[in-house]
Write a protein that holds these residues in place. Sequence first.
Motif: not given
Length: 414
Positions: A40-46, A50-59, A91-95
């Motif tokens: 999710i982080y990678l798809d939204n480029a950190g 946008l990330i919270p919206k993707s998290i919200e729509s995930s299961d 891993r993602h580089p946006y931590s």
Amino acid sequence: MKFVTSNLLSMYSGTRIKTRKRNIAAPLDPAAFADAVVQIYLDNAGDLELIPKSIESSDLNFSRYGDTFFEVVFTGGRTQPGTTKPDEGERHPYSIIDCEPKREIILPSVIYIQKILRRRPFLIKNLENVMRRFLQSLELFEENERKKLAIFTALAFSQKLSGLPPETVFQPLLKDNLVAKGLVLSFMTDFFKEYLVDNSLDDLISILKRGKVEDNLLDFFPSAKRSAECFSEHFTKEGLIPLVEYNEKKTFEVKLKEMKSALTTQIAEEADITEVIETVKQKVKDAKLPDIEVVRVLWDVLMDAVQWSGKNQQQNANSALRQVKTWAELLNTFCTNGKLELELIYKVQMQCYEDAKLMKLFPEIVRSLYDQDVLAEDTILHWFRKGTNPKGRQTFVKALEPFVNWLEEAEEEE
């Protein structure tokens, strides 16, 4: 129909046939969960908008893998159980650990976590778990990574991050090995500096109180440097003068309280006056207490020891005057100049003003202190003519007037 199902037969016969329930458990797979969050982080480029919206729509099962989620937030991926070391997987580089150690860079992560917690408040416990584990393992982080954790922590409290308890943060830091290496002092210094950018010293003290560390700030220092002098030197060098002044005041109050407690015990036990005087001298020397504070404490302790009567004015007067006479030598030892004598009169004035049953005793107490050579004539006359404390002054000046007239007449005769 001749054919009747077994279910139908059982219904008419009054019996039930039990059906076996299949207990299907979700697989315990934190690695797959971590990979999904990383994606999710990678798809939204950190992008933390946008990330919270993707998290919200995930299961994704956050209730089961909350700790894993915050590991990904802080370190970019899953960590090995019980450590801060990276585990296998994406891993993602946006931590938070991977960003620059600057408040403007880390603040969006704090706001992002706040959004997540508002939707899923149960995750606060998972945030506590992960922060506790990381803080207890500070030595496993690089210096600049520890700085980022300190900045994040300060901003989390500054933003009032969904009720994160200060005790969760501060108590895990008090591990002997972390303190001995100076890691805790470094972390707390960064924390203090960052938190005070947007908040007052009172706000900081409030957090320290809730974290149950307000009274033992020296515990953050290695044992060899655990002194008031080292505290002042360190935080002065770091530009945290208000914290230094606060700690000096706090230390002073504690030492003053200790002296008051020791005196109260000795006077209650009717200790020899020379022993009491030595106790005060030693406390003054050890704590470097100002003379004016010593005089205030002496009067408070002596008067607190008096057995006051509720309504009998004469009995109260006798008790107060007896106490002054008994301990005059003690007062004399520390009322060594006009300024300290004047402070003693102000203490008598305030006590008589604040306690209705003592209101009429002011002139008698002042005269007794004069008779016992605790107060000089010049000091009494100065208070009478130029005293600055307005509390009850008009009443007390009038009450003391006959005694002042007597002093002035005696002076003229001489």
